[in-house]
Design an enzyme around this catalytic site. Structure first.
Site, short mmCIF file in Angstrom:
data_model
loop_
_atom_site.label_atom_id
_atom_site.label_comp_id
_atom_site.label_asym_id
_atom_site.label_seq_id
_atom_site.Cartn_x
_atom_site.Cartn_y
_atom_site.Cartn_z
N PHE A 145 0.86 -1.18 0.00
CA PHE A 145 0.00 0.00 0.00
C PHE A 145 0.90 1.23 0.00
O PHE A 145 1.73 1.39 0.89
CB PHE A 145 -0.92 0.03 1.22
CG PHE A 145 -1.92 1.15 1.15
CD1 PHE A 145 -3.11 1.01 0.44
CD2 PHE A 145 -1.65 2.36 1.76
CE1 PHE A 145 -4.01 2.05 0.34
CE2 PHE A 145 -2.56 3.42 1.67
CZ PHE A 145 -3.74 3.26 0.97
N ASP A 230 9.33 2.52 1.63
CA ASP A 230 8.16 3.23 2.14
C ASP A 230 8.04 2.93 3.63
O ASP A 230 7.62 1.84 4.02
CB ASP A 230 6.92 2.77 1.36
CG ASP A 230 5.65 3.45 1.85
OD1 ASP A 230 5.66 4.02 2.95
OD2 ASP A 230 4.64 3.39 1.11
N LYS A 259 2.78 9.48 8.75
CA LYS A 259 2.02 9.07 9.93
C LYS A 259 2.51 9.64 11.27
O LYS A 259 2.04 10.66 11.71
CB LYS A 259 1.92 7.55 9.97
CG LYS A 259 0.97 7.00 8.88
CD LYS A 259 0.70 5.55 9.08
CE LYS A 259 -0.23 4.96 8.02
NZ LYS A 259 -1.64 5.17 8.30
C1 LIG Z 1 3.03 2.11 3.85
C2 LIG Z 1 2.09 3.25 3.52
N1 LIG Z 1 2.40 4.08 2.52
C3 LIG Z 1 1.62 5.11 2.19
C4 LIG Z 1 0.44 5.35 2.86
C5 LIG Z 1 -0.42 6.50 2.48
O1 LIG Z 1 -0.34 7.49 3.46
P1 LIG Z 1 -1.46 8.64 3.55
O2 LIG Z 1 -2.74 7.96 3.92
O3 LIG Z 1 -0.93 9.57 4.60
O4 LIG Z 1 -1.53 9.27 2.21
C6 LIG Z 1 0.07 4.50 3.92
C7 LIG Z 1 -1.19 4.71 4.64
O5 LIG Z 1 -1.70 3.85 5.31
C8 LIG Z 1 0.91 3.42 4.25
O6 LIG Z 1 0.60 2.57 5.25
#
Ligand SMILES: Cc1ncc(COP(=O)(O)O)c(C=O)c1O
Length: 406
Positions: A145, A230, A259
């Site tokens: 994700f 990520d 986050k």
């Molecule tokens: C690993 C990862 N990358 C990117 C995102 C996207 O972040 P945002 O919801 O702040 O756009 C998330 C959100 O859960 C995530 O867990």
């Protein structure tokens, strides 16, 4: 302790239904106040929060050091455009760079998706300088994700989330997670980068197996592709190290985070090795709020507390305690994760969403990360007594689930 409700739950739901886009399937509760690992709803009911806004409020709700910093900054300077310097942004960048081993540069965003968006643009730009305009493909993994913008959705390895929004931007390839050979097979001269989570969060809390990141690093070196990690969900202590990839010896080219960086104040960051970061020139990328004084001040306060409390070590210890307690529960067949990002896989026939609904009614906030697994991502300052309390609530719910055959 209870709060006086200003608006009843029914009024909140009615207003929401009339005025807010229906993009969320919400649980039947409206939170109005928090303190540490506790939340209170609009009706004054108290909850133990073992989700922390999905790994966001890593220092707990209403942390006094963050609250004081925010209130002081709000009275000093909330915002200036990135057309000008501000005194906080470079200090924050330096702190993050030090946690990542130094030698990098940071771009600030407002969310995780935007941090990844920056990483992808950076990879394309860097790829152009190495292999020309055709070198723009990014490889990511099934179950990953990376966000909900069109581009980060294209990198997200969940085809069911992509279908409705086709056509997505081209240039993304998906391979199975934890399979270094499959990744190598996807790395041709058109690939500029690989994008990976060290523990897949939304995909079910799936840690990268030992040796995987090392193998990917060496394939990336061989094929001149960037390794982009990520850390939006895993970063800043959550897994028991400052960053999830630091459980290995691998040094990435790019790291994204968001986050918990602002403990609830929206801020994200994309760090890159200086040589890679140099591919983005003035005018290539920008965002109005990125690294503005209020968000940067919040993040500096968060890092101060995290360093003073040795948050990664605390997360590692508390994660061990939580994991041990979960392993013995009825209907739990497997516990996986790292630090305080943990999933409990439930026995066949037990519906994780139904379990989280009952837990919520009993005052425990969790989420069903898959139809068969519960996710735990509490504050990294969670106390042993709070872990015991949460596990006791869950134990009763799981026992009843077995008896009812749900
Ligand atoms: C690993 C990862 N990358 C990117 C995102 C996207 O972040 P945002 O919801 O702040 O756009 C998330 C959100 O859960 C995530 O867990």
């Amino acid at each position: 302790m209870t709060t006086t409700p200003t608006t009843s739950f029914d009024e909140i739901v009615a207003l929401d239904a009339e005025h807010v886009m229906g993009t969320y399937a919400r649980a039947p509760v409206a939170f109005v106040r928090g303190d540490g690992t506790r939340l209170w709803d609009s009706e004054g009911r108290e909850y133990l929060d073992f989700l922390a806004g999905i790994a966001v409020t890593s220092l707990g709700h209403a942390h006094p050091a963050v609250a004081d910093a925010l209130s002081d900054q709000a009275r000093t300077l909330l915002h200036v455009s990135n057309l000008y310097y501000n005194d906080l942004q470079p200090r924050l960048a330096a702190r993050l760079d030090a946690l990542l081993g130094g030698g990098g540069r940071v771009f600030f965003s407002n969310s995780g998706a935007e941090a990844n968006e920056c990483a992808i643009k950076l990879a394309r730009r860097h790829g152009q300088t190495r292999g020309g305009m055709e070198r723009y493909h990014v490889v990511s993994t099934y179950g990953s994700f990376h966000g909900r913008t069109l581009t980060t959705l294209a990198a997200t390895g969940q085809p069911q989330k992509q279908e409705t929004f086709q056509p997505l931007p081209p240039g993304f390839r998906l391979v199975p997670f934890a399979d270094a050979d499959a990744l190598l097979a996807a790395l041709d001269e058109r690939v500029c980068a690989v994008l990976l989570e060290p523990v897949q969060g939304e995909g079910g809390v799936n840690p990268a197996p030992p040796g995987y990141l090392e193998a990917v690093r060496s394939w990336c070196d061989e094929r001149e592709a960037l390794l982009m990690i990520d850390e939006v969900q895993t970063g800043l202590g959550r897994t028991g190290r400052w960053f999830g990839h630091q459980h290995s010896d691998v040094r990435p080219d790019v790291v994204t985070m968001a986050k918990s960086l602002g403990n609830g104040v929206p801020i994200g960051a994309c760090w890159a090795r200086a040589e890679v970061a140099g591919a983005l020139r003035p005018g290539d990328h920008a965002t109005t709020f990125g690294g503005q004084p209020l968000a940067a001040r919040a993040a500096l306060a968060v890092l101060d507390v995290m360093e003073a409390e040795d948050i990664p070590a605390r997360a590692a210890r508390a994660g061990e305690r939580l994991t041990k307690a979960l392993v013995g529960l009825p209907n739990v067949v497997d516990v996986r994760g790292a630090g305080l990002l943990v999933a409990a896989e439930l026995a066949p026939g037990i519906d994780a969403a139904a379990v989280t609904r009952t837990c919520l009614e009993r005052g425990l906030v969790l989420n069903a990360v898959t139809p068969t697994a519960l996710r735990f991502a509490p504050s990294l300052l969670v106390g042993d007594d709070e872990i015991a309390e949460a596990v006791a609530i869950l134990e009763t719910v799981l026992q009843e689930a077995r008896e009812q055959g749900t």
